[in-house]
Design an enzyme around this catalytic site. Structure first.
Site: not given
Ligand code: C5P
Length: 401
Positions: A214, A292, A310
């Site tokens: 985020n 990768k 959460d």
């Protein structure tokens, strides 16, 4: 209230950097506030400011030589290291910090610093590459671990002509850090309260080189941790990856993923307050590549997502639930409705709702509504420092009640 700096005794160690001239202004400002100053001028420092300038401003003699018979007879390095309330090294050069980290005592400054049993605060300054050098960063980490306080250098034009991090912090910032140190020594209203703050983003690996996250600078969580520590709380900051310096008097635990953040936050329980400011990623990649992931001629890797814990909800419903659990809600629309719903859904006590429809992410200003079971308190638009101060004073009120 009396000035917190009045009658404080500071031993100022002036290192050999061009910014040494700035310590003359620092001395004047501190003297105006009633601080008495003893000064050690290193050999390097004396290349930039003269002993006479320093001596005139501190209205006392300046100490320079470890093997001076007269100085040692009058006030030896042990007394210099003891008879003060704080030792401030400004400017702190890379060399001085390296010597301190290694315990080298080869001149009056380094010997006094090694002999000290007082709080040491350093205001570093140097060329940006010297600052970024892993050797310097490792020395700083060592000194921080040993409890030394830092006033981090600022970004901008450097005396060497380059641009970057390395300018000596502004005089006001150095003084603010000194004030915060002395304030933290007084019996703050949150003394004895154990508070955990989560901050920053989490990074969820896609493979060893890619991640999802985020947008979060971590600024708001860090300022909250800092304000609470200044009020005397015992603060642990569980931080996702950020570029921010650890606030003084705050214990910081670095984490990367949501799962790590959850585990470390839980480990801080029992606590009096938990404040979840972190922008935790909602999902992690279940089939993250160990190597990768290569591009495959127009085909895209099928990422499978799993739900992250959460943290706010878990702590709110924990068997050792803290008395006060605070969450944040960053919303772009229907801020109040969404935030009220979040208070119920998560089971926390307060929601600090911030309207992120403007330039909040990474910016300095925040529009806040504090939502509790007893109503909504809308605060005027303010910077993140003021939000932190106001939230800290609300927490103080909560404990008074
Ligand atoms: O559900 P949402 O992410 O909007 O909730 C925001 C609040 O919940 C913030 O306080 C955030 O720190 C917290 N949170 C959390 N763990 C998650 C997601 C959010 O602690 N996995």
């Amino acid at each position: 209230m009396a000035d917190i700096l009045n009658d404080k005794r500071i031993l100022l160690v002036i290192g050999g950097g061009i910014a040494a001239y700035k310590c003359l202004d620092l001395i004047r400002r501190l003297r105006e506030r009633g601080v008495s100053i003893k000064a050690i001028l290193t050999k390097g420092g004396s290349e930039f400011v003269t002993p006479l300038s320093v001596s005139s401003l501190i209205e006392d003699k300046v100490y320079q030589d470890l093997f001076s018979l007269t100085d040692e007879a009058e006030m030896g390095h042990i007394r210099l290291s003891r008879e003060n309330d704080l030792i401030l090294v400004a400017p702190a050069t890379a060399d001085l910090m390296a010597k301190m980290a290694c315990g080298i005592a080869d001149n009056l400054a380094t010997t006094t610093l090694l002999a000290s049993n007082k709080q040491i605060m350093l205001a570093p300054t140097m060329n940006t590459e010297m600052w970024k050098n892993p050797a310097t960063q490792a020395n700083i980490a060592t000194l921080k671990e040993r409890g030394m306080l830092f006033v981090d250098p600022a970004d901008g034009d450097l005396a060497c002509g380059e641009v970057g991090t390395g300018r000596l912090a502004e005089t006001e910032d150095i003084i603010a850090t000194i004030e915060a140190f002395f304030l933290s020594k007084i019996d703050g209203p949150l003394r004895g309260k154990k508070i955990t703050v989560t901050a920053g983003p989490t990074h969820e690996d896609i493979d060893p080189v890619r991640y999802i996250a985020n947008r979060s600078s971590g600024k708001q969580g860090y300022t909250i941790a800092s304000k609470l520590a200044q009020l005397g709380a015992d603060v642990t900051l569980i931080s996702g990856p950020t570029n921010l310096a650890t606030p003084n008097h705050v214990k910081r635990i670095n984490v990367t993923s949501a799962n790590e953040m959850m585990e470390n936050t839980e480990n801080t329980l029992p606590a009096d307050v938990v404040i979840c400011v972190a922008a935790v990623a909602d999902w992690h990649v279940k089939n993250a590549g160990e190597q990768k992931i290569k591009k495959q001629n127009g085909e895209f890797p099928a990422l499978e997502f799993g739900e992250n814990p959460d943290i706010l909800k878990s702590i709110s419903n924990h068997v050792t639930r803290p008395g006060l659990v605070i969450g944040f809600a960053a919303e772009t629309e229907n801020v109040l409705d969404h935030a009220k719903a979040k208070l119920d859904k998560k089971g926390c006590d307060w929601i600090v709702a911030n309207d992120v429809s403007g330039d909040v992410m990474g910016g300095d200003d925040n529009q806040i509504h504090l939502i509790t079971n007893s109503g909504i308190d809308t605060w005027p638009l303010m910077d993140k420092n003021s939000v932190a101060a106001k939230l800290a004073s609300k927490i103080e009120e909560y404990f008074k009640e």
